[in-house]
Design a protein around this motif. Sequence first.
Motif, mmCIF file in Angstrom:
data_model
loop_
_atom_site.group_PDB
_atom_site.id
_atom_site.type_symbol
_atom_site.label_atom_id
_atom_site.label_comp_id
_atom_site.label_asym_id
_atom_site.label_seq_id
_atom_site.Cartn_x
_atom_site.Cartn_y
_atom_site.Cartn_z
ATOM 1 N N SER A 241 -35.468 59.793 24.259
ATOM 2 C CA SER A 241 -36.300 59.310 23.163
ATOM 3 C C SER A 241 -37.551 58.673 23.750
ATOM 4 O O SER A 241 -37.575 58.252 24.903
ATOM 5 C CB SER A 241 -35.546 58.277 22.320
ATOM 6 O OG SER A 241 -34.423 58.876 21.715
ATOM 7 N N ARG B 101 -40.331 58.944 18.965
ATOM 8 C CA ARG B 101 -39.806 60.290 18.899
ATOM 9 C C ARG B 101 -38.393 60.313 19.461
ATOM 10 O O ARG B 101 -38.127 59.684 20.472
ATOM 11 C CB ARG B 101 -40.681 61.213 19.763
ATOM 12 C CG ARG B 101 -41.253 62.378 19.048
ATOM 13 C CD ARG B 101 -42.161 63.286 19.879
ATOM 14 N NE ARG B 101 -42.655 62.860 21.159
ATOM 15 C CZ ARG B 101 -43.768 62.162 21.363
ATOM 16 N NH1 ARG B 101 -44.493 61.761 20.371
ATOM 17 N NH2 ARG B 101 -44.153 61.863 22.584
ATOM 18 N N HIS B 102 -37.523 61.061 18.803
ATOM 19 C CA HIS B 102 -36.178 61.252 19.330
ATOM 20 C C HIS B 102 -35.948 62.747 19.451
ATOM 21 O O HIS B 102 -36.199 63.491 18.512
ATOM 22 C CB HIS B 102 -35.126 60.638 18.404
ATOM 23 C CG HIS B 102 -33.731 60.889 18.864
ATOM 24 N ND1 HIS B 102 -33.225 60.326 20.010
ATOM 25 C CD2 HIS B 102 -32.753 61.660 18.356
ATOM 26 C CE1 HIS B 102 -31.973 60.737 20.177
ATOM 27 N NE2 HIS B 102 -31.676 61.555 19.188
ATOM 28 N N CYS C 129 -43.358 63.560 27.813
ATOM 29 C CA CYS C 129 -44.144 63.482 26.587
ATOM 30 C C CYS C 129 -45.345 64.408 26.675
ATOM 31 O O CYS C 129 -46.137 64.323 27.591
ATOM 32 C CB CYS C 129 -44.623 62.055 26.349
ATOM 33 S SG CYS C 129 -43.248 60.916 26.196
#
Length: 99
Positions: free
Chosen positions: A21, A15-16, A96
Amino acid sequence: MAGEPNAVTDIELLRHGGAFSHYQLTPLTGKKHQLRVHMASLGMPLLNDRLYPVVQPLGTSDPARPLQLLAKVIDFIDPISGQARQFISQQTLVLCSES
């Protein structure tokens, strides 16, 4: 003079988003600090890393800012029993929302 690499890591962008990231790092060797060194050398140091790319003075660690490196899954063949073993962490990284 460049020699043969002695540490190998597969790096996958998951994921960025914005300034940060999320990567999945799969070490294929087991060298000390391997993941931290590889990410720092790529210009993507781990968040809150106190050693790479710049060593921070002793006594300056902040428990509210833990190193953002998580061993989510570890699997190996048990050298004694020969049985396949796998351990999965329920922990998540601070940035996250999904594991």
